[in-house]
Design a protein around this motif. Structure first.
Motif, PDB file in Angstrom:
ATOM      1  N   SER A 337       0.820  -1.213   0.000  1.00  0.00           N
ATOM      2  CA  SER A 337       0.000   0.000   0.000  1.00  0.00           C
ATOM      3  C   SER A 337       0.850   1.257   0.000  1.00  0.00           C
ATOM      4  O   SER A 337       0.537   2.233  -0.697  1.00  0.00           O
ATOM      5  CB  SER A 337      -0.931   0.000   1.214  1.00  0.00           C
ATOM      6  N   CYS A 338       1.942   1.262   0.789  1.00  0.00           N
ATOM      7  CA  CYS A 338       2.780   2.465   0.873  1.00  0.00           C
ATOM      8  C   CYS A 338       3.358   2.834  -0.486  1.00  0.00           C
ATOM      9  O   CYS A 338       3.328   4.000  -0.902  1.00  0.00           O
ATOM     10  CB  CYS A 338       3.911   2.235   1.876  1.00  0.00           C
ATOM     11  N   GLU A 339       3.901   1.850  -1.193  1.00  0.00           N
ATOM     12  CA  GLU A 339       4.521   2.123  -2.482  1.00  0.00           C
ATOM     13  C   GLU A 339       3.488   2.586  -3.507  1.00  0.00           C
ATOM     14  O   GLU A 339       3.754   3.501  -4.298  1.00  0.00           O
ATOM     15  CB  GLU A 339       5.252   0.873  -2.989  1.00  0.00           C
ATOM     16  N   TYR A 342       2.429   6.104  -2.783  1.00  0.00           N
ATOM     17  CA  TYR A 342       3.532   6.983  -3.209  1.00  0.00           C
ATOM     18  C   TYR A 342       3.386   7.316  -4.695  1.00  0.00           C
ATOM     19  O   TYR A 342       3.464   8.483  -5.101  1.00  0.00           O
ATOM     20  CB  TYR A 342       4.850   6.263  -2.930  1.00  0.00           C
ATOM     21  N   VAL A 363       0.489   8.483   4.179  1.00  0.00           N
ATOM     22  CA  VAL A 363       0.742   7.095   4.579  1.00  0.00           C
ATOM     23  C   VAL A 363       2.209   6.707   4.391  1.00  0.00           C
ATOM     24  O   VAL A 363       2.862   6.252   5.340  1.00  0.00           O
ATOM     25  CB  VAL A 363      -0.193   6.132   3.819  1.00  0.00           C
ATOM     26  N   PRO A 364       2.808   6.879   3.212  1.00  0.00           N
ATOM     27  CA  PRO A 364       4.209   6.476   3.064  1.00  0.00           C
ATOM     28  C   PRO A 364       5.183   7.319   3.873  1.00  0.00           C
ATOM     29  O   PRO A 364       6.279   6.833   4.196  1.00  0.00           O
ATOM     30  CB  PRO A 364       4.468   6.618   1.556  1.00  0.00           C
ATOM     31  N   LYS A 366       5.085   8.032   6.883  1.00  0.00           N
ATOM     32  CA  LYS A 366       5.277   7.407   8.194  1.00  0.00           C
ATOM     33  C   LYS A 366       6.350   6.320   8.140  1.00  0.00           C
ATOM     34  O   LYS A 366       7.060   6.100   9.123  1.00  0.00           O
ATOM     35  CB  LYS A 366       3.958   6.815   8.697  1.00  0.00           C
ATOM     36  N   GLN A 367       6.459   5.649   7.014  1.00  0.00           N
ATOM     37  CA  GLN A 367       7.448   4.581   6.869  1.00  0.00           C
ATOM     38  C   GLN A 367       8.739   5.091   6.263  1.00  0.00           C
ATOM     39  O   GLN A 367       9.829   4.650   6.648  1.00  0.00           O
ATOM     40  CB  GLN A 367       6.877   3.455   6.000  1.00  0.00           C
ATOM     41  N   TYR A 368       8.648   6.030   5.331  1.00  0.00           N
ATOM     42  CA  TYR A 368       9.841   6.535   4.647  1.00  0.00           C
ATOM     43  C   TYR A 368      10.082   7.994   5.040  1.00  0.00           C
ATOM     44  O   TYR A 368      10.204   8.874   4.189  1.00  0.00           O
ATOM     45  CB  TYR A 368       9.662   6.411   3.132  1.00  0.00           C
TER      46      TYR A 368
END
Length: 630
Positions: A337-339, A342, A363-364, A366-368
């Motif tokens: 989902s993140c990718e 993006y 959303v992304p 938070k991870q990247y």
């Protein structure tokens, strides 16, 4: 003495026979019977064996439907802490994917259990997208691969290569592959072709290509990863399809890298049609195909079509990500989902749908959160939304007092709250600038050695762990020095613009001046730097200094192609020339040089500035009609 030795040998044979039977029951998915056999071994005094603890934990994990990975991870952590691995000890392991059951009854088998436990821990973290942690957990095994047995060596090497590719460490992956081939003789050389593949141009908003096929599946072999590594490193290789979607998708990715987007799209559609007809289509496969089709359309500037494909990919991905905590590890690793968000955010920016783009990037990020490009994109969404509001207010001819009231409506809002405001854009740009300057200071430049090819090759194989990749823009691929400079210029330009609108003219001038000192500065950014610097100086009541940045002659030296290919209002040299002259007329009016200002305004005919030029001309006529006070 002889009797004791015979008895010990018979006991070991019986124990090993029970382990083999347990392994057979495990492979047949008879987990209850497998646990019974392991309990028999415990009842014979074998409960102190770490291999039994490991295998019991793994069987219980599979018995739960492969969903209780947290419990398994805790058991593996305790096992590794309790057992000190013996250097050089190996293990006989079964399976080539997922969590592995080890079988060993050697003296010193504790080292074997620790080896397999470390590998399984790395597998769990890999499927949970915790790639850095997985690399850390796998590092002790990678450091002594020469001492591992062939089976576990292949598993460790495959997982290490998957992790290097997942984290976009392409140079290290290539060198690691050479190490496996020439030092460990683990993979065969891939067939090459004489024609050199064309290198794809990396833009400032690099989309993410998802690979078809679960990277943790049995279909992922070292040979497939070898081809994938060569393709990602733009090495000429011959890909022979075997009918599986993995090899067919690899061929599509090779077409994409060679910029043959039409063939790449045809290849993906063929995979989709064949798998649909055969009934082997899965949500993960559909997700990857839809995402990659979106990436292809994004590259050819079909932004609306690209957005549609990304939205379809998200719908397929939701089937995988639904109630993710109750899903298997393999299902977790298939969710992207993140990718996809993006990529969708980039498409929405091109479509000038700022709100949707901003929501996609939340959303992304938070991870990247260490990705400066992602912070820049969020700031661009805020700027785009601000410009849309200003244009709407101008169309409605709002009174000045109402316009100022709307302008200050965000003032009480904290800049740290993710909102489509210029205050939050300034925060995003500070993050992007700090990260980019840090990465620029540590940018790795490959220095060609003057040694002989044999010495250079040997050096590369020995030092693969010390190679570096400029992969700080994950999840997109490593960045080049040209893209880094372009991104830095874009950050300076956006930062200067936002500072002007927030009336922080000192920062706006500083950012514009920093932009002018950038290496490889494009003509379009050079124009913006002079314009923003001039506006900041005018706002600071320094018209003489501002006039130095508004020399109309320099616009004639700009590259017209650089202006025409950008998605902004100035699409020609004529438009740029008119904007510069208009701002110069404003400076002249501030200096009360009305005749020259009026002469300059009479030459402005472009639609970009003609309405404002007419308004300025009226103001000049009004003020020049009254004599200046003594």
């Amino acid at each position: 003495m002889d009797f004791a030795e015979t008895t010990r040998t018979q006991n070991e044979d019986e124990n090993y026979s029970l382990l083999c039977k347990a392994h057979e029951q495990f492979n047949n998915n008879e987990y209850d019977r497998c646990l019974e056999l392991l309990q028999q071994l415990e009842s014979k005094g074998e409960n102190s064996r770490p291999i039994l603890r490991h295998n019991t934990a793994v069987v219980n994990y599979y018995k739960s439907g492969c969903t209780q990975h947290a419990t398994l991870l805790q058991d593996l952590e305790e096992l590794v802490l309790d057992v000190k691995p013996i250097p050089g000890s190996g293990s006989v392991a079964s399976g080539t994917e997922g969590v592995t059951v080890g079988l060993s009854l050697k003296h010193g088998g504790g080292g074997s259990a620790a080896t397999v436990a470390r590998y399984n821990k790395a597998v769990i973290y890999y499927h949970r997208h915790m790639y850095a942690t997985a690399l850390e957990k796998l590092a002790p095994l990678v450091g002594r691969m020469e001492a591992l047995e062939k089976t576990i060596l292949a598993l460790v090497a495959t997982l290490q290569l998957q992790l290097l590719l997942a984290t976009n460490q392409l140079n290290r992956a290539e060198a690691f592959l050479d190490h496996l081939q020439y030092k460990l003789n683990l993979v065969s050389s891939a067939p090459t072709i004489e024609a050199t593949a064309a290198a794809a141009t990396v833009g400032s908003s690099d989309p993410v290509v998802a690979r078809v096929g679960n990277e943790g599946s049995k279909g992922t072999s070292l040979q497939l990863l070898q081809l994938l590594t060569h393709v990602l490193n733009r090495k000429p290789v011959l890909i022979t399809e075997d009918g599986s979607p993995e090899y067919a998708a690899l061929k599509a990715q090779q077409y994409y890298i060679m910029k043959d987007f039409q063939m790449a799209a045809k290849q993906l559609m063929r995979i989709n049609n064949e798998c649909t007809q055969s009934g082997t289509i899965t949500p993960h496969l559909s997700t990857c195909i839809a995402n990659n089709m979106g990436v292809i359309h994004l590259r050819v500037r079909h932004y609306a079509i690209a957005a549609k494909f990304f939205q379809n990919a998200l719908n397929f991905d939701k089937q995988l990500a639904f109630n993710l905590r109750q899903r298997t590890l393999q299902t977790m690793s298939s969710a992207h989902s993140c990718e996809i968000l993006y990529n969708l955010g980039i498409a929405m920016l091109h479509l000038r749908r700022a709100k949707e783009a901003f929501q996609c990037f939340l959303v992304p990020i938070k991870q990247y959160h260490s990705n400066p490009r992602l912070w820049l994109r969020m700031a661009e969404a805020c700027i785009m939304q601000h410009e849309a509001k200003v244009q709407e207010e101008e169309r409605q001819f709002l009174p000045a007092n109402e316009h100022n009231a709307r302008k200050k409506q965000y003032a009480p809002q904290s800049a740290a709250v993710p909102e489509l405001t210029l205050e939050f854009a300034a925060l995003c740009l500070r993050n992007a600038l700090s990260l980019t300057l840090h990465y620029k200071a540590n940018f790795h430049v490959v220095v060609l050695s003057e040694d002989s090819p044999e010495q250079k090759s040997d050096l590369d194989q020995q030092s693969w762990r010390h190679l570096q990749d400029n992969n700080f823009c994950n999840p997109s691929k490593p960045i080049s020095i040209e893209s880094l400079e372009n991104m830095l210029a874009a950050i300076y330009a956006a930062h200067s613009y936002v500072s002007l609108r927030l009336e922080d003219y000192v920062t706006a001038l500083e950012m514009a001046q920093q932009m002018l000192h950038c290496e490889r500065l494009s003509d379009a950014h050079k124009l913006l730097a002079h314009m923003y610097a001039a506006e900041a100086l005018m706002r600071m009541h320094k018209p003489t200094e501002a006039r130095d940045h508004l020399d109309p002659s320099f616009v004639g030296t700009l590259n017209a192609f650089d202006l025409e290919t950008r998605d902004w209002q100035l699409k020609s040299l004529d438009a740029a020339q008119n904007v510069v002259r208009y701002n110069l007329a404003v400076v002249m009016a501030m200096q009360k040089d009305y005749p020259k200002a009026k002469t300059l305004l009479s030459t402005l005919t472009h639609a970009v500035v003609s309405p404002k030029a007419l308004t300025l001309r009226r103001h000049i006529d009004t003020y020049s009609a009254y004599p200046a006070p003594n």
